[in-house]
Design an enzyme around this catalytic site. Structure first.
Site, PDB file in Angstrom:
ATOM      1  CG  ASP A 235      25.711  11.468  18.629  1.00 27.89           C
ATOM      2  OD1 ASP A 235      26.340  12.252  17.895  1.00 27.89           O
ATOM      3  OD2 ASP A 235      24.588  11.737  19.095  1.00 27.89           O
ATOM      4  CG  HIS A 236      27.270  14.048  21.113  1.00 28.16           C
ATOM      5  ND1 HIS A 236      26.460  14.737  21.980  1.00 28.16           N
ATOM      6  CD2 HIS A 236      26.675  14.178  19.904  1.00 28.16           C
ATOM      7  CE1 HIS A 236      25.438  15.257  21.330  1.00 28.16           C
ATOM      8  NE2 HIS A 236      25.553  14.919  20.059  1.00 28.16           N
TER       9      HIS A 236
ATOM     10  CG  HIS B 139      17.634  13.027  18.425  1.00 24.18           C
ATOM     11  ND1 HIS B 139      17.810  13.774  19.569  1.00 24.18           N
ATOM     12  CD2 HIS B 139      18.849  12.459  18.154  1.00 24.18           C
ATOM     13  CE1 HIS B 139      19.060  13.671  19.978  1.00 24.18           C
ATOM     14  NE2 HIS B 139      19.713  12.872  19.132  1.00 24.18           N
TER      15      HIS B 139
ATOM     16  CE1 TYR C  64      27.796  14.472  15.523  1.00 25.49           C
ATOM     17  CE2 TYR C  64      28.098  16.545  16.674  1.00 25.49           C
ATOM     18  CZ  TYR C  64      27.327  15.445  16.387  1.00 25.49           C
ATOM     19  OH  TYR C  64      26.088  15.296  16.962  1.00 25.49           O
TER      20      TYR C  64
ATOM     21  CG  HIS D 225      22.312   9.207  17.806  1.00 30.48           C
ATOM     22  ND1 HIS D 225      21.958  10.539  17.887  1.00 30.48           N
ATOM     23  CD2 HIS D 225      22.164   8.855  16.508  1.00 30.48           C
ATOM     24  CE1 HIS D 225      21.602  10.964  16.675  1.00 30.48           C
ATOM     25  NE2 HIS D 225      21.726   9.950  15.832  1.00 30.48           N
TER      26      HIS D 225
ATOM     27  CB  CYS E 262      19.892   9.994  21.330  1.00 31.01           C
ATOM     28  SG  CYS E 262      21.438  10.874  21.622  1.00 31.01           S
TER      29      CYS E 262
END
Length: 319
Positions: A282-283, A174, A297, A239, A213
């Site tokens: 994600d996020h 990541h 999340y 992501h 990501c």
């Protein structure tokens, strides 16, 4: 091509059923933490977990988060060999129970950094953000250089990749989040497309790969579709997210409301990554129905994101 995944808890709750209602059967699981970023999960824990998911019609395709890599390993300090052995056994156990991807990071000292968690976004939703000027409190005292981190990463990869190959497990590094050359005085190296190419060159095994990501690559200033094409089948996990800004200052966005061309990104994933690469939203924003106790999340934003991602993928496949 990508396969949609969701972070799901290690024990069943309504999110397991919601995932299946969305047509998502691929799970990403975060291990429990004890001490210095080590996991308490044994082979029996992992075996029980995968059996439980399989009984529910789901598969555990990625373990990510605080996998058992200590800062002793990341910094190349005395005692790293013992800690690396712990990680090797973790890889063997994941392979034995059929977990194909382990996502890890190389962020020593300061991990994922955000300075705001209640920034108002579309319709009064909340998103997270980062401002480097606000992030300078609590400078870390870590005696390491960028080259120390590179040496430690190369040593680590050369030790663990043969085990990953034998176990049938792919590693996915990541990006540093945010992808800055340093944060609070701590050097960082997973910060650019060029540095990622160096990571892959350290060990040319197809098991040495990337967690792409997307928000972090955007913060790097990368051309997202070009970077996806460049790394191709070395992308083992995605992501899907977007930001407004750069590594100095940014805010998270709704998946359909950021500056990146998300359709072009999805097209690149479909054309260039390997088969059935797990991709999770994600996020995500926090909606009016949620308390923002776990910023980025909660559930509603993920439901929206999966629908948006599915629409993008169907558009690409119809082209």
């Amino acid at each position: 091509m990508v396969e949609f995944s969701l972070i799901l808890p290690p024990e069943p709750d309504e999110r397991w059923q919601l995932a299946k209602q969305l047509g998502v059967t691929s799970a990403v699981v975060h291990p429990l933490e004890i001490g210095d970023n080590k996991t308490q999960w044994s082979y029996d824990d992992l075996n029980g977990l995968t059996n439980w998911y399989e009984d529910a019609g789901l598969s555990v395709d990625v373990i990510e988060g605080s996998v058992p890599i200590s800062d002793t390993v990341r910094l190349g300090k005395e005692g790293r060999d013992e800690d690396i052995e712990v990680f090797k056994q973790f890889l063997r156990d994941c392979g034995e129970v059929g977990i194909p991807v382990v996502a890890y990071d190389w962020m020593a000292g300061v991990r994922w950094a955000r300075t705001e968690a209640h920034l108002e976004s579309r319709g009064g939703s909340y998103v997270t953000g980062f401002d480097n000027e606000k992030a300078q409190g609590g400078t870390q005292e870590i005696d390491a250089t960028h080259e120390d981190l590179w040496e430690a990463l190369e040593y680590f990869l050369n030790e663990v990749i043969p085990v990953a190959e034998e176990a049938g497990v792919k590693l996915a590094l990541h990006p540093d989040d945010p992808p800055r050359e340093e944060l609070r005085g701590v050097p960082r190296i997973a910060t650019s497309v060029e540095n990622y190419q160096r990571v892959l060159d350290l060990n040319d095994s197809p098991h040495n790969g990337i967690t792409f990501c997307q928000g972090n690559f955007a913060a790097m200033g990368a051309d997202i579709p070009a970077a996806i094409e460049k790394f191709g089948e070395r992308i083992h996990f995605v992501h899907f997210r977007d930001i407004e800004g750069d590594s100095e200052q940014f805010v998270e966005t709704w998946h359909d409301d950021g500056p990146s061309d998300m359709l072009a990104a999805m097209r690149a994933y479909e054309e260039h990554v390997g088969a059935d690469v797990p991709m999770r939203p994600d996020h995500v924003p926090t909606t009016v129905r949620e308390d923002n106790s776990n910023p980025g999340y909660h559930t509603d934003g993920r439901l929206f994101a999966v629908g948006y991602m599915r629409g993008l993928r169907e558009s690409v496949r119809a082209e």
